[in-house]
Design an enzyme around this catalytic site. Sequence first.
Site, PDB file in Angstrom:
ATOM      1  N   THR A  95      35.083 -15.726  26.378  1.00 29.30           N
ATOM      2  CA  THR A  95      34.762 -15.123  25.080  1.00 29.30           C
ATOM      3  C   THR A  95      34.233 -16.237  24.181  1.00 29.30           C
ATOM      4  O   THR A  95      34.983 -17.152  23.824  1.00 29.30           O
ATOM      5  CB  THR A  95      36.023 -14.513  24.447  1.00 29.30           C
ATOM      6  OG1 THR A  95      36.629 -13.631  25.391  1.00 29.30           O
ATOM      7  CG2 THR A  95      35.671 -13.750  23.175  1.00 29.30           C
ATOM      8  N   LYS A 171      32.037  -7.915  22.975  1.00 27.92           N
ATOM      9  CA  LYS A 171      33.368  -8.423  23.347  1.00 27.92           C
ATOM     10  C   LYS A 171      34.137  -8.847  22.079  1.00 27.92           C
ATOM     11  O   LYS A 171      35.310  -8.488  21.899  1.00 27.92           O
ATOM     12  CB  LYS A 171      33.213  -9.592  24.314  1.00 27.92           C
ATOM     13  CG  LYS A 171      34.457 -10.436  24.527  1.00 27.92           C
ATOM     14  CD  LYS A 171      35.623  -9.653  25.126  1.00 27.92           C
ATOM     15  CE  LYS A 171      36.920 -10.437  25.024  1.00 27.92           C
ATOM     16  NZ  LYS A 171      38.100  -9.652  25.361  1.00 27.92           N
ATOM     17  N   LYS A 240      40.836 -18.319  17.737  1.00 33.97           N
ATOM     18  CA  LYS A 240      39.457 -18.706  18.097  1.00 33.97           C
ATOM     19  C   LYS A 240      38.535 -17.495  17.983  1.00 33.97           C
ATOM     20  O   LYS A 240      37.442 -17.569  17.411  1.00 33.97           O
ATOM     21  CB  LYS A 240      39.478 -19.265  19.532  1.00 33.97           C
ATOM     22  CG  LYS A 240      38.160 -19.641  20.148  1.00 33.97           C
ATOM     23  CD  LYS A 240      37.615 -18.653  21.155  1.00 33.97           C
ATOM     24  CE  LYS A 240      38.445 -18.311  22.348  1.00 33.97           C
ATOM     25  NZ  LYS A 240      37.835 -17.345  23.269  1.00 33.97           N
TER      26      LYS A 240
HETATM   27  P1  NAP Z   1      43.839 -20.345  29.430  1.00 30.66           P
HETATM   28  O1  NAP Z   1      44.903 -19.825  30.318  1.00 30.66           O
HETATM   29  O2  NAP Z   1      44.226 -21.169  28.256  1.00 30.66           O
HETATM   30  O3  NAP Z   1      42.821 -21.186  30.343  1.00 30.66           O
HETATM   31  C1  NAP Z   1      41.777 -21.904  29.745  1.00 30.66           C
HETATM   32  C2  NAP Z   1      40.977 -22.617  30.789  1.00 30.66           C
HETATM   33  O4  NAP Z   1      39.968 -23.420  30.134  1.00 30.66           O
HETATM   34  C3  NAP Z   1      41.808 -23.596  31.633  1.00 30.66           C
HETATM   35  O5  NAP Z   1      41.256 -23.633  32.929  1.00 30.66           O
HETATM   36  C4  NAP Z   1      41.572 -24.911  30.900  1.00 30.66           C
HETATM   37  O6  NAP Z   1      41.791 -26.060  31.693  1.00 30.66           O
HETATM   38  C5  NAP Z   1      40.108 -24.772  30.570  1.00 30.66           C
HETATM   39  N1  NAP Z   1      39.691 -25.701  29.524  1.00 30.66           N
HETATM   40  C6  NAP Z   1      40.124 -25.754  28.243  1.00 30.66           C
HETATM   41  N2  NAP Z   1      39.511 -26.761  27.571  1.00 30.66           N
HETATM   42  C7  NAP Z   1      38.676 -27.359  28.468  1.00 30.66           C
HETATM   43  C8  NAP Z   1      37.753 -28.430  28.379  1.00 30.66           C
HETATM   44  N3  NAP Z   1      37.559 -29.102  27.238  1.00 30.66           N
HETATM   45  N4  NAP Z   1      37.042 -28.757  29.481  1.00 30.66           N
HETATM   46  C9  NAP Z   1      37.219 -28.073  30.650  1.00 30.66           C
HETATM   47  N5  NAP Z   1      38.069 -27.039  30.784  1.00 30.66           N
HETATM   48  C10 NAP Z   1      38.785 -26.682  29.705  1.00 30.66           C
HETATM   49  O7  NAP Z   1      42.921 -19.175  28.857  1.00 30.66           O
HETATM   50  P2  NAP Z   1      42.627 -17.733  29.476  1.00 30.66           P
HETATM   51  O8  NAP Z   1      43.592 -16.775  28.904  1.00 30.66           O
HETATM   52  O9  NAP Z   1      42.434 -17.834  30.939  1.00 30.66           O
HETATM   53  O10 NAP Z   1      41.215 -17.426  28.785  1.00 30.66           O
HETATM   54  C11 NAP Z   1      39.985 -17.905  29.309  1.00 30.66           C
HETATM   55  C12 NAP Z   1      38.839 -17.217  28.551  1.00 30.66           C
HETATM   56  O11 NAP Z   1      38.947 -15.804  28.758  1.00 30.66           O
HETATM   57  C13 NAP Z   1      38.882 -17.414  27.033  1.00 30.66           C
HETATM   58  O12 NAP Z   1      37.571 -17.481  26.539  1.00 30.66           O
HETATM   59  C14 NAP Z   1      39.586 -16.151  26.528  1.00 30.66           C
HETATM   60  O13 NAP Z   1      39.243 -15.884  25.177  1.00 30.66           O
HETATM   61  C15 NAP Z   1      39.031 -15.127  27.510  1.00 30.66           C
HETATM   62  N6  NAP Z   1      39.856 -13.927  27.732  1.00 30.66           N
HETATM   63  C16 NAP Z   1      41.215 -14.025  27.887  1.00 30.66           C
HETATM   64  C17 NAP Z   1      41.969 -12.875  28.106  1.00 30.66           C
HETATM   65  C18 NAP Z   1      43.477 -12.920  28.263  1.00 30.66           C
HETATM   66  O14 NAP Z   1      44.111 -11.855  28.108  1.00 30.66           O
HETATM   67  N7  NAP Z   1      44.107 -14.041  28.551  1.00 30.66           N
HETATM   68  C19 NAP Z   1      41.334 -11.624  28.196  1.00 30.66           C
HETATM   69  C20 NAP Z   1      39.945 -11.557  28.076  1.00 30.66           C
HETATM   70  C21 NAP Z   1      39.215 -12.716  27.839  1.00 30.66           C
HETATM   71  P3  NAP Z   1      43.294 -26.684  31.795  1.00 30.66           P
HETATM   72  O15 NAP Z   1      43.956 -25.881  32.878  1.00 30.66           O
HETATM   73  O16 NAP Z   1      43.060 -28.104  32.145  1.00 30.66           O
HETATM   74  O17 NAP Z   1      43.943 -26.508  30.449  1.00 30.66           O
END
Ligand code: NAP
Length: 296
Positions: A95, A171, A240
């Site tokens: 997102t 989104k 965010k």
């Molecule tokens: P998350 O569990 O916090 O995972 C974030 C990912 O991004 C991890 O792999 C993290 O690596 C990586 N990352 C963060 N900063 C980075 C950097 N500077 N360089 C390289 N990698 C980096 O988040 P998530 O819930 O999976 O969400 C991922 C995306 O999907 C986001 O954009 C979120 O808004 C979207 N989303 C989430 C949901 C939900 O319900 N969770 C639903 C729809 C959409 P590390 O493992 O090293 O921290």
Amino acid sequence: MRIGFIGLGSMGQAMAANLLQAGFELRVWNRSRDKAEPLVRQGATLVEHPADTVEPGGIVITMVSDDAALRQVVDGEHGIAQRLGSGGIHLSMSTIAPQTARELAALHAARGTHYVAAPVFGRPDAAAARMLFILCAGPASARQSVQPLLEAMGQRVFDLGDDPVGAHVLKLSGNFMILGVIEAMAEAMALGERYGVARERMMEVLTQSIFPAPLFVNYGKQIAAHAYQPARFKLSLGLKDADLVLAAARQVAVPMPLAQLMQGRLLSAVARSRGELDWTAAALGASEDAGLRTGS
Ligand code: NAP
């Protein structure tokens, strides 16, 4: 077909596992290498740098947290842009800001590669169950190439045409509406609680009558019980998204007072060290304003 996958957080982890199960070969990269282990056990290959996930002319998926992280893995040191090669496709599922998508699409187009937007609705449990709703937009031929991958990750793919910007706007709009629902339920339950109506009973009646949608049912249960752990979607990422909504709205002069309210709720929650809780914890603000005990 060998695919690159970057970003193995709560969402990426489950999505990549489904691709493996569907028979795709994966080269994966994550900033914290340990998170790749479950996927390596399932057959994925862990590589050293984001660029190493790429097969020239192939497809690489990104599911990192935010715009800055995405720019880093695309155009930073060892980023995918330098390796993708003519005809290669970047399938971007995070997102992010519409403006970032516009810039990345231009960056790819200048190199003869393609940017396809595919942000998703659905939390990690939905991702694991292949129940995501996917909003897909980008050049037609590239959209067609990624279709089998999207079908392996979601229950339905919505085709939103050639311009990736619209998918990201849609989104963000959806997440903004969810925030509005969180606040509405939180305020209603605070009112009910003050008058002695049990929060759980209130949500039971409302979701079995006029609000039967899964969003009300699932989020309502969490908010009624003030159950915000484990985080399915981290509150800090919700902030965010509120920031992204307001920045996008500012660019086209669309006032969004409800988004401003929710940005304040989320910021206040982060200030209270609630950034790692589920974003439904934004509901605590309404209870606290009403002088109610929340147990948090
Ligand atoms: P998350 O569990 O916090 O995972 C974030 C990912 O991004 C991890 O792999 C993290 O690596 C990586 N990352 C963060 N900063 C980075 C950097 N500077 N360089 C390289 N990698 C980096 O988040 P998530 O819930 O999976 O969400 C991922 C995306 O999907 C986001 O954009 C979120 O808004 C979207 N989303 C989430 C949901 C939900 O319900 N969770 C639903 C729809 C959409 P590390 O493992 O090293 O921290």
